[in-house]
Scaffold this motif. Structure first.
Motif, PDB file in Angstrom:
ATOM      1  N   LEU A  22       0.818  -1.213   0.000  1.00 49.44           N
ATOM      2  CA  LEU A  22       0.000   0.000   0.000  1.00 49.44           C
ATOM      3  C   LEU A  22       0.853   1.265   0.000  1.00 49.44           C
ATOM      4  O   LEU A  22       0.516   2.250  -0.668  1.00 49.44           O
ATOM      5  N   ASP A  23       1.966   1.248   0.732  1.00 42.91           N
ATOM      6  CA  ASP A  23       2.880   2.395   0.716  1.00 42.91           C
ATOM      7  C   ASP A  23       3.462   2.605  -0.683  1.00 42.91           C
ATOM      8  O   ASP A  23       3.515   3.732  -1.183  1.00 42.91           O
ATOM      9  N   ALA A  24       3.904   1.519  -1.320  1.00 38.51           N
ATOM     10  CA  ALA A  24       4.475   1.623  -2.671  1.00 38.51           C
ATOM     11  C   ALA A  24       3.424   2.092  -3.666  1.00 38.51           C
ATOM     12  O   ALA A  24       3.707   2.911  -4.549  1.00 38.51           O
ATOM     13  N   LEU A  25       2.197   1.599  -3.523  1.00 38.23           N
ATOM     14  CA  LEU A  25       1.112   2.000  -4.415  1.00 38.23           C
ATOM     15  C   LEU A  25       0.821   3.495  -4.268  1.00 38.23           C
ATOM     16  O   LEU A  25       0.663   4.209  -5.261  1.00 38.23           O
ATOM     17  N   TYR A  26       0.786   3.981  -3.035  1.00 37.37           N
ATOM     18  CA  TYR A  26       0.559   5.410  -2.812  1.00 37.37           C
ATOM     19  C   TYR A  26       1.689   6.239  -3.424  1.00 37.37           C
ATOM     20  O   TYR A  26       1.439   7.227  -4.120  1.00 37.37           O
TER      21      TYR A  26
END
Length: 162
Positions: A22-26
């Motif tokens: 989720l961090d990488a996607l954001y």
């Protein structure tokens, strides 16, 4: 654990094990952060903080919020945040991982939502031409436009295009 389907794709509630995805996607959805003239670790910290603020903002603005991690098999490929109110489904956020783009993920998720709802609304950045083309193909129409964003709506006047 709650689960659901978006056509051929699965979905489940995100867990703490999904935080790195989720961090990488954001961060991928924020190319402006990647352009900052600071070390990558600082950029990643800023992105984590901003994502946490985004989650809090969504929870504050939308009473009936659902967050789903979309999966292709067991592999996470996207995140979708939905809010339901008065018979309308709001797509608050839909982000597809870079490796999963151009593979029908967003279209499949949105068609599944169209099949289950009478009305779907969403907002898109005016400069996001790929997303705007997809929404147009799926029958979404503008209801409000400003310099930065378009508010779009799909209503089941007729069945969505294939």
């Amino acid at each position: 654990m709650k689960e659901r389907r978006f056509g051929r794709l699965g979905a489940r509630a995100p867990t703490s094990a999904d935080e790195a995805f989720l961090d990488a996607l954001y961060l991928y959805s924020r190319p402006d952060l990647g352009a900052l003239p600071v070390p990558r670790s600082v950029i990643e910290g800023i992105a984590r903080h901003q994502r946490a603020m985004q989650v809090e903002d969504y929870a504050r603005r939308y009473a009936a919020l659902e967050t789903w991690l979309v999966t292709d098999g067991e592999v996470p490929v996207a995140r979708i945040v939905l809010a339901r109110s008065d018979g309308v489904l709001r797509v608050v956020d839909l982000s597809v991982a870079p490796a999963a783009r151009r593979k029908g993920i967003a279209g499949g998720v949105l068609r599944a939502l169209q099949d289950e709802c009478v009305r779907v609304t969403l907002r898109v950045r005016a400069g996001n031409l790929a997303a705007r083309r997809l929404y147009d193909r799926l029958g979404f129409t503008p209801v409000r436009v400003d310099d930065a964003t378009l508010e779009l709506e799909w209503g089941q006047k007729e069945k969505h295009p294939g």
